[in-house]
Design a protein around this motif. Structure first.
Motif, mmCIF file in Angstrom:
data_model
loop_
_atom_site.group_PDB
_atom_site.id
_atom_site.type_symbol
_atom_site.label_atom_id
_atom_site.label_comp_id
_atom_site.label_asym_id
_atom_site.label_seq_id
_atom_site.Cartn_x
_atom_site.Cartn_y
_atom_site.Cartn_z
ATOM 1 N N UNK A 142 0.832 -1.193 0.000
ATOM 2 C CA UNK A 142 0.000 0.000 0.000
ATOM 3 C C UNK A 142 0.866 1.241 0.000
ATOM 4 N N UNK A 143 0.236 2.381 -0.136
ATOM 5 C CA UNK A 143 0.976 3.644 -0.172
ATOM 6 C C UNK A 143 0.608 4.543 1.004
ATOM 7 N N UNK A 144 0.106 3.965 2.074
ATOM 8 C CA UNK A 144 -0.342 4.756 3.215
ATOM 9 C C UNK A 144 0.777 5.644 3.760
ATOM 10 N N UNK A 145 1.982 5.087 3.914
ATOM 11 C CA UNK A 145 3.075 5.856 4.500
ATOM 12 C C UNK A 145 3.509 7.035 3.637
ATOM 13 N N UNK A 146 3.166 7.027 2.376
ATOM 14 C CA UNK A 146 3.513 8.138 1.488
ATOM 15 C C UNK A 146 2.827 9.427 1.942
ATOM 16 N N UNK A 147 1.649 9.304 2.511
ATOM 17 C CA UNK A 147 0.870 10.474 2.896
ATOM 18 C C UNK A 147 1.083 10.899 4.351
ATOM 19 N N UNK A 148 1.923 10.178 5.082
ATOM 20 C CA UNK A 148 2.168 10.499 6.498
ATOM 21 C C UNK A 148 3.103 11.689 6.627
#
Length: 85
Positions: A28-34
């Motif tokens: 997933x790319x969740x950490x990209x938006x953190x």
């Protein structure tokens, strides 16, 4: 998309013997938006008191990126290994 991947299990009881097996990964790319702002910096300081700073998730984005790329390069097959599939 079928991307071959492998995982490594190290059997420490058998003298660091390695076992490789095929796996299916979901990324997933969740950490990209953190945002790594003040809240994450404080969390990092707090966690480093209790744990090794290299083993925690709240690290500077450049360190996190480098660690993630190392992880990915170790689990995906190289093109040479891909020919045997």
């Amino acid at each position: 998309m079928k991307i071959p991947a492998r995982a490594r299990r190290v059997n420490r009881a058998a003298g660091e013997e390695e076992e490789w097996y095929d796996v299916v990964l979901y990324l997933g790319i969740v950490d990209t938006f953190q945002d790594y702002g003040m809240k994450k910096r404080i969390e990092h300081c707090y966690k480093t008191i209790q744990h090794n700073s290299n083993s925690i998730s709240t690290v500077h984005p450049k360190i996190y990126s480098s660690r993630f790329q190392d992880f990915i390069s170790n689990i995906f097959l190289s093109r040479d290994d891909d020919l045997s599939l």
